[in-house]
Every structure is written in structure tokens, then in C-alpha cells.
Write a protein that holds these residues in place. Structure first.
Motif, PDB file in Angstrom:
ATOM      1  N   THR A 163     -10.196 -10.336   3.162  1.00  0.00           N
ATOM      2  CA  THR A 163     -11.132  -9.301   2.703  1.00  0.00           C
ATOM      3  C   THR A 163     -11.856  -9.710   1.425  1.00  0.00           C
ATOM      4  O   THR A 163     -13.081  -9.601   1.334  1.00  0.00           O
ATOM      5  N   LYS A 191      -7.593  -9.444  13.846  1.00  0.00           N
ATOM      6  CA  LYS A 191      -7.102  -9.964  12.570  1.00  0.00           C
ATOM      7  C   LYS A 191      -6.653  -8.794  11.690  1.00  0.00           C
ATOM      8  O   LYS A 191      -5.471  -8.514  11.553  1.00  0.00           O
ATOM      9  N   TYR A 226      -5.625   2.143  -0.144  1.00  0.00           N
ATOM     10  CA  TYR A 226      -5.162   2.534   1.191  1.00  0.00           C
ATOM     11  C   TYR A 226      -6.110   1.945   2.225  1.00  0.00           C
ATOM     12  O   TYR A 226      -6.604   2.617   3.129  1.00  0.00           O
ATOM     13  N   TRP A 228      -6.508  -1.635   4.827  1.00  0.00           N
ATOM     14  CA  TRP A 228      -5.642  -2.114   5.909  1.00  0.00           C
ATOM     15  C   TRP A 228      -4.303  -2.583   5.374  1.00  0.00           C
ATOM     16  O   TRP A 228      -3.255  -2.342   5.982  1.00  0.00           O
ATOM     17  N   VAL A 249      -9.697   5.296  -4.566  1.00  0.00           N
ATOM     18  CA  VAL A 249     -10.961   5.704  -5.175  1.00  0.00           C
ATOM     19  C   VAL A 249     -11.947   6.173  -4.096  1.00  0.00           C
ATOM     20  O   VAL A 249     -13.011   6.685  -4.422  1.00  0.00           O
ATOM     21  N   ASP A 250     -11.558   5.979  -2.835  1.00  0.00           N
ATOM     22  CA  ASP A 250     -12.433   6.347  -1.718  1.00  0.00           C
ATOM     23  C   ASP A 250     -11.918   7.650  -1.099  1.00  0.00           C
ATOM     24  O   ASP A 250     -10.745   7.744  -0.728  1.00  0.00           O
ATOM     25  N   ARG A 253     -10.444   7.487   2.596  1.00  0.00           N
ATOM     26  CA  ARG A 253      -9.140   6.810   2.651  1.00  0.00           C
ATOM     27  C   ARG A 253      -8.051   7.666   1.993  1.00  0.00           C
ATOM     28  O   ARG A 253      -6.907   7.678   2.441  1.00  0.00           O
ATOM     29  N   THR A 281      -5.812  -3.636  -3.602  1.00  0.00           N
ATOM     30  CA  THR A 281      -7.169  -3.076  -3.628  1.00  0.00           C
ATOM     31  C   THR A 281      -8.261  -4.143  -3.551  1.00  0.00           C
ATOM     32  O   THR A 281      -9.389  -3.831  -3.190  1.00  0.00           O
ATOM     33  N   GLY A 282      -7.965  -5.360  -3.969  1.00  0.00           N
ATOM     34  CA  GLY A 282      -9.019  -6.368  -4.127  1.00  0.00           C
ATOM     35  C   GLY A 282      -9.846  -6.098  -5.382  1.00  0.00           C
ATOM     36  O   GLY A 282     -10.870  -6.743  -5.606  1.00  0.00           O
ATOM     37  N   ASP A 283      -9.400  -5.175  -6.223  1.00  0.00           N
ATOM     38  CA  ASP A 283     -10.149  -4.775  -7.430  1.00  0.00           C
ATOM     39  C   ASP A 283      -9.448  -5.339  -8.676  1.00  0.00           C
ATOM     40  O   ASP A 283      -8.376  -5.944  -8.580  1.00  0.00           O
ATOM     41  N   GLY A 305      -2.810  -7.814  -3.336  1.00  0.00           N
ATOM     42  CA  GLY A 305      -4.234  -8.134  -3.188  1.00  0.00           C
ATOM     43  C   GLY A 305      -4.459  -9.614  -3.467  1.00  0.00           C
ATOM     44  O   GLY A 305      -3.578 -10.291  -4.023  1.00  0.00           O
ATOM     45  N   ASN A 351       3.918 -11.099  -1.379  1.00  0.00           N
ATOM     46  CA  ASN A 351       4.479 -11.404  -0.054  1.00  0.00           C
ATOM     47  C   ASN A 351       4.497 -12.897   0.229  1.00  0.00           C
ATOM     48  O   ASN A 351       5.311 -13.375   1.005  1.00  0.00           O
TER      49      ASN A 351
END
Ligand SMILES: NC(=O)c1ccc[n+]([C@@H]2O[C@H](COP(=O)([O-])OP(=O)(O)OC[C@H]3O[C@@H](n4cnc5c(N)ncnc54)[C@H](O)[C@@H]3O)[C@@H](O)[C@H]2O)c1
Length: 429
Positions: A163, A191, A226, A228, A249-250, A253, A281-283, A305, A351
Motif C-alpha cells: 500500500t 493480494k 482500520y 486491510w 481518521v476516515d 472505516r 496506517t501508512g501515516d 505499517g 510481523n
């Protein structure tokens, strides 16, 4: 550390920690292969048909047993693969050794590599003058664009696994900076619906357990994001009896999290409530100084992330005033005077750093998409416009079909009556 050494003995160019680990690595690669029937089928076809003949491919991926099976598949198809790590803590040194020594793949990866070595390894992979890149997080693509523009015309296309990499590529494309087309493997349904959700879910819990050996039942677990990954992480922690709170934040979701049965709160409210925190989050700086200040004694924080920026660790180090020590493998304790906070795996992908990453059975689908996308690009790459592209739908469906077949699951075909009904509009109430 030594520079990559081309070996006259027939070994490909490489820089790995210890070739003596090859035997152990090969056993683990074979173990993973048993769980990767789709990739194995593709490899058998690639061996016969050699669809990647003549292709030089530079791959920047987590150097794990599953990636080893992808690299073997690509080489079986006729590609020459140069593999470097997409994260310094996820490299499995025995797998890197096995790839070089048993499978003849060029690998530039050492567990725990410092930043300079990490980028030197990316350079070594780029030195092979690839026609195609296969990236996880977009570090290889950005490095080539920024430092080796002379190579861009030689690169036909690329693929991207995750992502965060797709987000970076779209930002490059929006600025007109992306100079070759890239297939966003992450966007394939076979995926992200499985890898991001079930793979990250299970292996993140695995990482937390291996690092801490904490009991999860009854514990307050905070999941930030929240998407995938976050959905999978929250579901798996709840499955072990945790009370889960989601931070989002969305709005959509957040609603989804609520109706999936989790609590939803702000990170400010979650900070004193939580006992285990997982960011996905990728943030950047999702958990910051003001939150560390109100956390409970013994709180555990980790990140799933892509990059190690989700926890503001420099701020935490400042609060601890240098009182940081490693108390278990992959557990650092920050002493804030009245409380001690714990960070797992230096805030990197927990992980992959504290456990072994996604189980092979789920990577089977992700890497089947990678292998088939590489084959597709080798044939059609020059026809693609610059930009970020989806995995062709036929590949996505084929991966699902093969996975179900490998699991012995048969579906109902539509009856002729149903097929006709589903394609018609006349018949209503
Ligand atoms: N650990 C792994 O093995 C693994 C596997 C796949 C993806 N990833 C990475 O995990 C991250 C998330 O991936 P995904 O597929 O779930 O992405 P996604 O886009 O589906 O979800 C991310 C969610 O985070 C939310 N978010 C963004 N900023 C936030 C903030 N400040 N606070 C709370 N929520 C916030 C977004 O609204 C979104 O719902 C990415 O960096 C991705 O590359 C990791």
C-alpha cells in the motif's frame, strides 16, 4: 563490511551474512514451498515455457522464505534476479544464504544492515541494469529515479507489492515524475483481501507474542488504522480475547470498525486506556509525545505499517532522556521515570522483524500475482502508458481459481437459467 563479491566458484554476486547458513535456509524455503501450491504450478509452467527469457529483474523485497520461492519461480522462467532487502530487520540470513548458494540468485541483504548498507544493497541490485523492478515500499524505484536517471530508459516496467509503495508511486505519477509504468500488485483482490488482512493479522499477533509472551485475553489493544491490515489485526487480537479499540481518521472505516464490534476512540482517549498499541496506517507520527506522556506503565507499542515512522520514537527517546535499554530480543524499554514504555522491533514492521512475516499460504497468492504480472509485463510492458496500473483482472481471477483448486474447493457453476437471468433486465417483481 565487505563489498559484494563475485565468486569464481560459480556463485552469483552477493553480499549476505553467512553462506554457512544455506542448508538451514534451504530447509525453510522448502517448508514454505509446500504451502505455496499456486506459485509451484506457475514455476512448473515457467520451467517448461521460459516466458521471462532474457529478462533482468531487480527485486527489493523482504528476504524471507516466501520471497525465496518467488525468486526461484522468476529464475525458472528464465529471468536473472538480483534481490535486495526492503527492510533491514526482515532479512532472514539463512534464506539469503540459501538463495545464493543453492538457487544461484544474486542477493544483497544482511539482517540488521545499517542505512548505508541498506542503500548500498539497493545500488548493487540496480547495478545489474534491470529491465524490470519489483519493489516493496518504492525505495528501489525512487532511488533509481533520483540517483540513476540514465537507467530509466532501460527499464520497461515494474511491480509494487504494498500500500505505502502504491501511495508513493501515485504521488510520483501525479507530479509527472514516474518514468516507467508500474503494476500495483497490492491492488489485486487476491493480494490485499488476504495478504494485508489475514497475513498481517496473524503475523502481527505472532510478532507481539514472540517478543513479549504476554497474555492477550482480557487486554486492552489499540489498533490505529482500520484498513486491510488493521481489520485483520483487530480481528485476530479479539479472537484471542482482547478488548479492541480502533483509532481512525476516515469516517467510513471508523463506522465499519464500530459495526464489526470494536470500540472507536481518538488516539488521545486510547493512550491512557490501551495496554498494547499497534499502528497500521501508512501515516507518520500516529502516536506522539502527548500520548506517551499519558500511557500506562508497561504499555507495549509496535507498528505493522510499512515504515518506522508511525511511532514518534525520537520524541519518546527525548522523554526518556537516554534511559533506553533492550530488555528482551526485539523489546526496548523507555524509562520515563514514573513509567516504563516498551517498543517492539524498533518500530519497524513487527510481523517481519519479531516473527517470520506472513504465512506462506497467503504469500502464495501475493507472489503468484507478482510472477504473473512480471510475465504479463515482459510481453506487454512497452504498450503501457506511464503511471500506476492495476493487475490485469484475468490474472487476479486466475490466482483465485488456482488457489481454490489447490485447496480442493469446487464452486457451483451458474445454471443456464441463472446465467440468462443475471444478464437480463425484463423480469422484475
Ligand atoms: N506488516 C505487513 O506485512 C504489511 C502488509 C501489507 C501492508 N502493510 C503496510 O501497512 C500499512 C497499511 O496498509 P493497508 O493496506 O491496511 O492500508 P489502507 O489504506 O487500507 O489503511 C490504512 C488506514 O489507516 C487510516 N489512517 C491514516 N492515517 C491515520 C491516522 N493518523 N490515525 C488513524 N488512522 C489513520 C486510513 O484512514 C486507512 O483507513 C501500509 O503502510 C502498508 O504498506 C504492511
Amino acid at each position: 563490511m565487505s563489498a559484494p563479491v563475485p565468486r569464481p566458484s560459480g556463485l552469483p554476486p552477493h553480499d549476505v551474512a553467512d553462506l554457512g547458513l544455506a542448508e538451514q535456509g534451504a530447509l525453510r524455503v522448502e517448508w514454505a514451498e509446500r504451502e505455496m501450491p499456486v506459485l509451484r504450478l506457475i514455476r512448473e509452467r515457467f520451467e517448461r515455457d521460459k516466458p521471462l527469457d532474457g529478462l533482468r529483474l531487480a527485486a527489493c523485497l523482504h528476504v524471507t522464505t516466501e520471497t525465496a520461492n518467488l525468486a526461484r519461480t522468476l529464475e525458472a522462467g528464465g529471468a536473472k534476479v538480483a534481490l535486495c532487502a526492503s527492510n533491514p530487520l526482515s532479512t532472514q540470513d539463512d534464506v539469503a544464504a540459501a538463495l545464493v548458494e543453492r538457487y544461484g540468485v544474486s542477493v544483497f541483504a544482511r539482517h540488521g544492515a545499517d542505512r548505508d548498507t541498506y542503500y548500498r544493497h539497493l545500488s548493487a541490485a540496480a547495478d545489474t541494469r534491470p529491465h524490470m523492478t519489483m519493489d516493496d515500499g518504492c525505495d528501489l524505484v525512487t532511488m533509481i529515479h533520483q540517483e540513476r536517471p540514465d537507467q530509466l530508459d532501460e527499464i520497461v516496467a515494474g511491480t509494487e507489492e504494498t500500500t505505502t509503495g502504491v501511495i508513493r508511486l501515485r504521488a510520483m505519477a501525479a507530479e509527472g515524475a514516474l518514468r516507467y509504468p508500474v503494476i500495483a500488485v497490492n491492488e489485486a483482490l487476491t493480494k490485499h483481501l488476504f495478504d494485508n488482512r489475514y497475513g498481517t493479522g496473524q503475523s502481527t499477533v505472532d510478532g507481539v507474542l514472540r517478543a513479549t509472551n504476554h497474555l492477550i485475553a482480557g487486554r486492552h489493544v489499540v489498533v490505529a488504522g482500520y484498513g486491510w491490515c488493521g481489520k485483520g489485526i483487530a480481528a485476530r487480537f479479539r479472537g484471542l480475547g482482547a478488548q479492541v479499540a480502533v483509532v481512525e481518521v476516515d469516517q467510513v472505516r471508523a463506522l465499519e470498525a464500530l459495526m464489526d464490534g470494536h470500540q472507536v476512540m481518538t488516539i488521545g482517549d486510547a493512550a491512557p486506556w490501551g495496554e498494547i498499541f499497534v499502528t497500521a496506517t501508512g501515516d507518520i507520527h500516529v502516536i506522539r509525545a502527548e500520548h506517551f506522556k499519558v500511557m500506562r506503565d508497561g504499555a507495549v507499542m509496535c507498528n505493522a505499517g510499512h515504515f518506522d515512522v508511525e511511532l514518534d520514537l525520537p520524541a519518546l527517546a527525548d522523554l526518556a532522556g537516554g534511559r533506553v535499554r533492550t530488555v528482551r530480543p526485539n523489546v526496548q524499554e523507555y524509562d520515563l521515570g514514573d513509567r516504563r514504555l516498551h517498543v517492539l522491533a524498533e518500530g519497524r514492521l513487527v510481523n517481519l522483524s519479531a516473527a517470520e512475516g506472513h504465512p506462506a499460504a497467503v504469500m502464495d497468492m501475493s507472489f503468484a500475482n507478482q510472477a504473473l504480472s512480471a510475465e504479463w509485463l515482459h510481453e506487454h510492458g512497452t504498450e503501457l502508458a506511464l503511471g500506476v496500473h492495476d493487475v490485469p483482472e484475468e490474472i487476479d481471477r486466475e490466482v483465485a481459481r488456482l488457489k481454490l483448486a489447490a485447496m480442493g474447493i469446487v464452486l457451483d457453476p451458474l445454471t443456464p437459467e441463472q446465467a440468462k437471468y443475471m444478464a437480463s433486465w425484463e423480469q422484475g417483481t
